[in-house]
Scaffold this active site. Structure first.
Site, PDB file in Angstrom:
ATOM      1  N   ARG A   1      13.689  46.702 -19.679  1.00 40.75           N
ATOM      2  CA  ARG A   1      13.440  47.898 -20.494  1.00 40.75           C
ATOM      3  C   ARG A   1      14.457  48.058 -21.612  1.00 40.75           C
ATOM      4  NH1 ARG A   1      13.170  51.866 -15.684  1.00 40.75           N
ATOM      5  NH2 ARG A   1      12.968  50.166 -14.187  1.00 40.75           N
TER       6      ARG A   1
ATOM      7  N   GLU B   1      20.047  51.137  -7.795  1.00 38.38           N
ATOM      8  CA  GLU B   1      19.579  52.241  -6.959  1.00 38.38           C
ATOM      9  C   GLU B   1      18.728  51.702  -5.808  1.00 38.38           C
ATOM     10  OE1 GLU B   1      17.424  55.204  -9.175  1.00 38.38           O
ATOM     11  OE2 GLU B   1      17.822  56.753  -7.679  1.00 38.38           O
TER      12      GLU B   1
HETATM   13  O1  LIG Z   1      22.117  52.027 -13.331  1.00 36.85           O
HETATM   14  P1  LIG Z   1      21.437  51.096 -12.396  1.00 36.85           P
HETATM   15  O2  LIG Z   1      21.470  51.564 -10.962  1.00 36.85           O
HETATM   16  O3  LIG Z   1      21.915  49.693 -12.528  1.00 36.85           O
HETATM   17  O4  LIG Z   1      19.885  51.121 -12.726  1.00 36.85           O
HETATM   18  C1  LIG Z   1      19.373  51.089 -14.037  1.00 36.85           C
HETATM   19  C2  LIG Z   1      18.631  49.821 -14.321  1.00 36.85           C
HETATM   20  O5  LIG Z   1      17.472  49.734 -13.467  1.00 36.85           O
HETATM   21  C3  LIG Z   1      16.313  49.537 -14.276  1.00 36.85           C
HETATM   22  O6  LIG Z   1      16.041  48.198 -14.478  1.00 36.85           O
HETATM   23  P2  LIG Z   1      15.445  47.228 -13.352  1.00 36.85           P
HETATM   24  O7  LIG Z   1      16.561  46.409 -12.782  1.00 36.85           O
HETATM   25  O8  LIG Z   1      14.613  48.028 -12.402  1.00 36.85           O
HETATM   26  O9  LIG Z   1      14.580  46.216 -14.200  1.00 36.85           O
HETATM   27  P3  LIG Z   1      13.392  46.391 -15.275  1.00 36.85           P
HETATM   28  O10 LIG Z   1      14.005  46.977 -16.533  1.00 36.85           O
HETATM   29  O11 LIG Z   1      12.951  44.999 -15.486  1.00 36.85           O
HETATM   30  O12 LIG Z   1      12.333  47.293 -14.692  1.00 36.85           O
HETATM   31  C4  LIG Z   1      16.668  50.181 -15.593  1.00 36.85           C
HETATM   32  O13 LIG Z   1      15.877  49.702 -16.651  1.00 36.85           O
HETATM   33  C5  LIG Z   1      18.123  49.824 -15.755  1.00 36.85           C
HETATM   34  O14 LIG Z   1      18.311  48.527 -16.306  1.00 36.85           O
HETATM   35  N1  LIG Z   2      15.154  56.505 -10.810  1.00 36.28           N
HETATM   36  C1  LIG Z   2      14.842  55.526 -11.656  1.00 36.28           C
HETATM   37  N2  LIG Z   2      13.803  55.674 -12.517  1.00 36.28           N
HETATM   38  C2  LIG Z   2      13.480  54.690 -13.370  1.00 36.28           C
HETATM   39  N3  LIG Z   2      14.129  53.528 -13.437  1.00 36.28           N
HETATM   40  C3  LIG Z   2      15.173  53.341 -12.607  1.00 36.28           C
HETATM   41  N4  LIG Z   2      16.026  52.303 -12.451  1.00 36.28           N
HETATM   42  C4  LIG Z   2      16.898  52.620 -11.460  1.00 36.28           C
HETATM   43  N5  LIG Z   2      16.652  53.838 -10.982  1.00 36.28           N
HETATM   44  C5  LIG Z   2      15.568  54.302 -11.672  1.00 36.28           C
END
Ligand SMILES: O=P(O)(O)OC[C@H]1O[C@H](OP(=O)(O)OP(=O)(O)O)[C@H](O)[C@@H]1O
Ligand SMILES: Nc1ncnc2[nH]cnc12
Length: 174
Positions: free
Chosen positions: A59, A96
């Site tokens: 993202r 998370e």
């Molecule tokens: O602060 P944190 O606990 O590290 O979480 C935040 C991260 O989690 C999500 O990505 P995700 O790893 O789910 O991958 P995605 O963007 O491919 O969905 C979001 O886009 C952040 O990169």
């Molecule tokens: N609560 C949340 N919502 C969307 N993206 C996330 N990535 C990690 N935690 C998330």
């Protein structure tokens, strides 16, 4: 006029019970939401001098690349392990829900370059802390970290105390 938070849909218990998932697809699906998101993130960079934007997969790519384009800067990828074809540096981290490993190409940031880190959201801060470490391992300086959304209840900022951090929307809880 709609505010940024009006475009974000919240899905309770996704992908696991207890998680409030802040869904960015509802922002992107609306042309006004997309424009407001990019414009608002660009405003967070007012007065910041930098060379490169680095975005965290996946993202962070969606927001980082248009910001770099609009500001006439380059964009580099911070990818999940195993996706980048050339020599990389890598870092493991917890988030998370679960854990992961990210990588950057060794030549993506040059020593001394000023780097802005971009992601859609900060939860625990694990992803962006690992990203900042990679930039620094390559000799770059993290001059600002920006998010569209921040889940303040998860205290991700505590991991980023030494950085200049800003977000467009802050949720008090998780
Ligand atoms: O602060 P944190 O606990 O590290 O979480 C935040 C991260 O989690 C999500 O990505 P995700 O790893 O789910 O991958 P995605 O963007 O491919 O969905 C979001 O886009 C952040 O990169
Ligand atoms: N609560 C949340 N919502 C969307 N993206 C996330 N990535 C990690 N935690 C998330």
């Amino acid at each position: 006029m709609k505010k940024m938070e009006d475009y974000v849909r919240t899905i309770p218990d996704f992908p696991e019970p207890g998680i409030m998932f802040r869904d960015v697809t509802s922002v992107l699906q609306d042309p006004d939401g997309l424009k407001l998101a990019i414009d608002s993130m660009i405003k967070l960079l007012d007065g910041v001098e930098f060379d490169v934007i680095a975005g965290a997969e996946s993202r962070g790519f969606i927001f980082g690349a248009p910001i770099a384009y609009a500001m006439g800067k380059s964009f580099v990828l911070i990818r999940k392990k195993g996706k980048l074809p050339c020599e990389t540096v890598s870092a493991k981290y917890d988030l998370e829900y679960g854990s992961a490993e990210i990588e950057m190409h060794k030549d993506s940031v040059k020593p001394g370059q000023k780097v802005v880190l971009v992601d859609d959201l900060i939860a625990t801060g694990g992803t962006i802390e690992a990203a900042a470490k990679l930039v620094e391992e390559l000799g770059g300086e993290v001059v600002k970290i920006i998010f569209l959304m921040e889940l303040a209840g998860l205290k991700g900022r505590d991991k980023l105390a030494k950085y200049d951090v800003a977000s467009v929307i802050t949720y008090d809880g998780k």
